[in-house]
Design a protein around this motif. Structure first.
Motif, short mmCIF file in Angstrom:
data_model
loop_
_atom_site.label_atom_id
_atom_site.label_comp_id
_atom_site.label_asym_id
_atom_site.label_seq_id
_atom_site.Cartn_x
_atom_site.Cartn_y
_atom_site.Cartn_z
N HIS A 209 0.81 -1.86 0.12
CA HIS A 209 0.26 0.39 -0.09
C HIS A 209 1.19 1.71 -0.14
O HIS A 209 0.06 2.72 -0.49
N GLU A 210 1.99 1.43 0.59
CA GLU A 210 2.96 2.57 0.83
C GLU A 210 3.59 2.45 -0.72
O GLU A 210 3.36 3.93 -0.70
N LYS A 211 4.01 1.72 -1.46
CA LYS A 211 4.27 1.38 -2.60
C LYS A 211 2.99 2.59 -3.56
O LYS A 211 3.72 3.42 -4.88
N VAL A 212 1.81 2.23 -3.49
CA VAL A 212 0.93 2.18 -4.16
C VAL A 212 0.64 3.56 -3.94
O VAL A 212 0.37 4.94 -4.45
N ALA A 213 0.38 4.66 -2.87
CA ALA A 213 0.50 5.92 -1.96
C ALA A 213 1.74 6.87 -2.84
O ALA A 213 1.15 7.62 -2.97
N LYS A 214 2.62 5.86 -2.38
CA LYS A 214 4.13 6.41 -3.12
C LYS A 214 4.15 7.45 -4.55
O LYS A 214 3.89 7.78 -5.24
N LEU A 215 3.82 6.17 -5.89
CA LEU A 215 3.14 6.67 -6.43
C LEU A 215 2.43 7.24 -7.35
O LEU A 215 2.53 8.30 -7.88
N GLU A 216 0.97 7.29 -6.50
CA GLU A 216 0.66 8.38 -6.43
C GLU A 216 0.70 9.66 -6.74
O GLU A 216 0.64 10.97 -7.48
N GLN A 217 1.63 10.06 -5.73
CA GLN A 217 1.93 11.26 -5.66
C GLN A 217 3.50 11.56 -6.16
O GLN A 217 3.36 12.68 -6.39
N LEU A 218 4.09 10.74 -6.25
CA LEU A 218 5.32 10.77 -7.44
C LEU A 218 4.67 11.27 -8.16
O LEU A 218 4.98 12.49 -9.45
N VAL A 219 3.66 10.28 -9.69
CA VAL A 219 3.12 10.81 -10.32
C VAL A 219 2.79 12.43 -10.72
O VAL A 219 2.68 13.11 -11.54
N ALA A 220 1.75 12.21 -9.11
CA ALA A 220 1.27 14.25 -9.18
C ALA A 220 2.22 14.86 -9.22
O ALA A 220 2.27 16.18 -10.02
N GLU A 221 2.84 15.06 -8.64
CA GLU A 221 4.65 15.70 -8.43
C GLU A 221 5.51 16.41 -9.91
O GLU A 221 5.46 16.92 -10.36
N LYS A 222 5.42 15.05 -10.68
CA LYS A 222 5.55 14.97 -12.33
C LYS A 222 4.66 15.50 -12.97
O LYS A 222 5.03 16.06 -14.21
N MET A 223 3.41 15.42 -12.93
CA MET A 223 2.53 16.43 -13.17
C MET A 223 2.44 18.15 -13.05
O MET A 223 1.79 18.77 -13.72
N GLY A 224 3.53 18.09 -12.67
CA GLY A 224 3.08 19.40 -11.50
C GLY A 224 2.22 19.86 -10.80
O GLY A 224 2.04 20.80 -10.63
N PHE A 225 1.48 18.99 -10.20
CA PHE A 225 0.17 19.03 -8.75
C PHE A 225 0.76 19.02 -7.17
O PHE A 225 2.34 17.71 -6.89
N ASP A 226 0.65 19.77 -6.69
CA ASP A 226 0.93 19.11 -5.24
C ASP A 226 -0.23 18.77 -4.35
O ASP A 226 -0.12 18.11 -3.91
N ASN A 227 -1.40 18.84 -5.02
CA ASN A 227 -2.34 18.24 -4.40
C ASN A 227 -2.90 16.90 -5.03
O ASN A 227 -2.56 17.35 -6.61
N ILE A 228 -4.19 15.95 -4.88
CA ILE A 228 -4.26 15.41 -4.80
C ILE A 228 -5.58 15.01 -4.70
O ILE A 228 -6.27 14.81 -4.11
N TYR A 229 -6.57 15.26 -5.44
CA TYR A 229 -8.35 14.32 -4.62
C TYR A 229 -8.21 13.32 -4.57
O TYR A 229 -7.81 12.72 -4.60
N ALA A 230 -8.66 14.20 -3.24
CA ALA A 230 -8.78 12.43 -2.44
C ALA A 230 -9.45 11.67 -2.38
O ALA A 230 -8.57 10.33 -2.23
N VAL A 231 -10.49 11.67 -2.79
CA VAL A 231 -11.18 9.53 -3.33
C VAL A 231 -11.73 10.53 -5.01
O VAL A 231 -12.02 11.82 -4.96
N THR A 232 -11.66 9.71 -5.87
CA THR A 232 -12.58 9.90 -6.69
C THR A 232 -12.90 8.39 -7.62
O THR A 232 -13.34 7.27 -6.85
N GLY A 233 -14.01 8.18 -8.02
CA GLY A 233 -14.44 6.67 -8.79
C GLY A 233 -13.10 6.52 -10.28
O GLY A 233 -12.52 7.07 -10.09
N GLN A 234 -13.28 6.73 -11.52
CA GLN A 234 -13.07 6.33 -12.56
C GLN A 234 -12.88 7.76 -12.88
O GLN A 234 -11.89 7.78 -13.17
N THR A 235 -13.41 8.52 -12.71
CA THR A 235 -12.72 9.92 -13.50
C THR A 235 -12.82 10.89 -11.69
O THR A 235 -12.85 10.51 -10.79
N TYR A 236 -11.89 12.39 -12.15
CA TYR A 236 -12.03 13.22 -11.71
C TYR A 236 -13.06 13.40 -11.47
O TYR A 236 -14.35 13.52 -12.03
N PRO A 237 -13.62 14.27 -9.89
CA PRO A 237 -14.71 14.48 -9.78
C PRO A 237 -15.88 15.57 -10.51
O PRO A 237 -14.79 16.71 -10.89
N ARG A 238 -17.05 15.23 -11.75
CA ARG A 238 -17.18 16.63 -12.09
C ARG A 238 -17.93 17.50 -11.84
O ARG A 238 -18.17 18.88 -12.39
#
Length: 474
Positions: A209-238
């Protein structure tokens, strides 16, 4: 340009190349590839066996997209994301097997849209600042030019041209605050997985689980985002789309309001938008100087305002984790709302920076109505000079009705002051001082000064003078 097929006028006539490029195919699909690279890099950093040579191969082909091959794949597969996965894989044979590893289609689709929304909001922010700056300069120049005020579109207490311009600017200042908020709260979807549970990535990392959470953080940072939507379905919240389109609709309403005011003032011959040397106002009436730029702002604004409800409808009908009926409409509403806002702010900047004021006409129109507006002041001065308030009130009423009848029935000038001058009851009142327009605008000039120093100047200090608009094409 293929003249046999319909082309979107937002692209061909109105919006800037900058905004058009943000929503163009090259930008979109290059961003898909950058996301695939970011995903592969992050997975490699967390121990997935992806070689640096594979990553180098992916990086080298990020912008080299074979659109013909992609169209052929999509025709056969009926799936745009998988079509581009195959095309990318054909170009990167060593890395083919690690493209899109563990991801769902919305990893690239939604994260790309968020990146495009962010860049578009940044461009809109710059255009808002540019218009606010231009209106501020206009307001400063005409801070104390007295003009007839209007309530109910009927003559009211005088204001100044500069003060009226601050009303237009302040609407945009509030819009700027909303755009800044949308940018501050915009987040990445990152690697949420097929239904938002990250199950595929948990499988990829053998339940870590820690690696999954870290992956999410790393990809967001590479995209230039500091924040990630806390929960989503298949899409970000419409819900986010509705918030963004509502912010754009708010800008559109502000632009529409100001452009309508300018059109009315042009009708009164008090103010005109820029009119070029060879510009034609009418194909039949050669003398016309139609406010076509302000009219165009209003048309584009009405279109933009109409898009926000569709985003609310789309959000409301996303059953459970997602339905695909959001796809087609979002391909239309998101880019076109930004293109329309970009166009109207560019036009508004052009208008605000080149408005022509006619002080003599403004004074003439003001003076025609001014006698009626100062009757209360005249009444008070006459009472102070020893007159009876009720008797004086009745005299002013009679003179006012008679003067109004002359204006309305005979088309002559307002002669109320002449009538009062001839009435001995008002002989001790300085009627010329009573109708001094500069003494009737209250604190309007000082309000302009305060608005510029306390509201506009801090915006200039944060952003400079904004983004220069491209030259208008039509």
């Amino acid at each position: 340009m293929n003249h046999e097929l319909y082309s979107n006028p937002l692209i061909t006539r109105y919006a800037s190349r900058q905004m058009s490029s943000i929503w163009g195919d090259q930008k979109k699909f290059s961003t898909w590839r950058r996301l695939w690279v970011a995903l592969a890099e992050a997975e490699a950093e967390l121990g997935v066996p992806i070689a640096e040579a594979q990553l180098d191969e992916l990086r080298a082909k990020v912008d080299d997209i074979d659109f013909v091959a992609a169209a052929a794949y999509e025709k056969r597969l009926r799936h745009d994301v998988m079509a581009h996965v195959h095309v990318y894989g054909d170009q990167c044979l060593r890395a083919k097997g690690v493209i899109h590893l563990g991801a769902t289609s919305n990893f690239v689709v939604d994260n790309t849209d968020l990146i495009l929304i962010r860049e578009s909001l940044e461009l809109v922010r710059g255009r808002l600042v540019a218009v606010i700056d231009a209106l501020g300069r206009f307001a400063a120049e005409h801070r104390d030019l007295a003009t007839l005020g209007f309530t109910h579109l009927q003559p009211a207490q005088p204001t100044t041209i500069g003060k009226r311009a601050t009303l237009w600017a302040y609407d945009l200042v509030m819009d700027l605050t909303e755009v800044e908020h949308r940018l501050e709260t915009l987040a990445a979807r990152s690697t949420k997985g097929t239904t938002g549970t990250q199950a595929s990535f948990l499988e990829l990392f053998d339940g870590d689980h820690e690696k999954v959470a870290k992956l999410e953080q790393l990809v967001a940072e590479k995209m230039g985002f500091d924040n990630i939507y806390a929960v989503t379905g298949q899409t970000y919240p419409r819900k986010v789309d509705h918030q963004v389109l509502s912010a754009l609709a708010g800008i559109a309403a502000s632009c529409h309001k100001a452009a309508t005011d300018i059109r009315i003032l042009a009708h009164r011959k008090e103010l005109e938008e820029p009119f070029e040397k060879e510009q034609i106002g009418s194909s039949a009436m050669a003398y016309k100087r139609n406010p076509m730029r302000s009219e165009r702002i209003c048309g584009l604004a009405r279109y933009t305002m109409s898009l926000a409800p569709s985003a609310a409808d789309t959000h409301a009908t996303q059953w459970m984790e997602r339905t695909l009926d959001d796809s087609a409409i979002r391909r239309l509403t998101l880019p076109q709302a930004f293109l329309a806002i970009d166009a109207m702010l560019s036009i508004y900047h052009n208008v605000a920076g080149g408005m022509v004021v006619y002080p003599q006409v403004i004074a003439k129109n003001l003076n025609e109505e001014l006698p009626f507006m100062v009757t209360e002041n005249i009444l008070m001065q006459a009472v102070a000079a020893g007159g009876d308030r009720q008797e004086l009130h009745e005299l002013i009423r009679q003179h006012s009705q008679a003067a109004a009848a002359v204006v309305k029935q005979e088309g002559k000038s307002n002669d109320l002051l002449e009538r009062l001058q001839q009435d001995k009851a008002f002989s001790k009142v300085d009627l010329s001082a009573a109708v001094d327009a500069q003494g009737l605008v209250g604190r309007a000039p000082q309000q302009v000064d305060s608005f510029l120093s306390e509201v506009v100047d801090p915006i200039r200090q944060r952003y400079g003078d904004g983004v220069d608009a491209e030259e208008l094409r039509v």
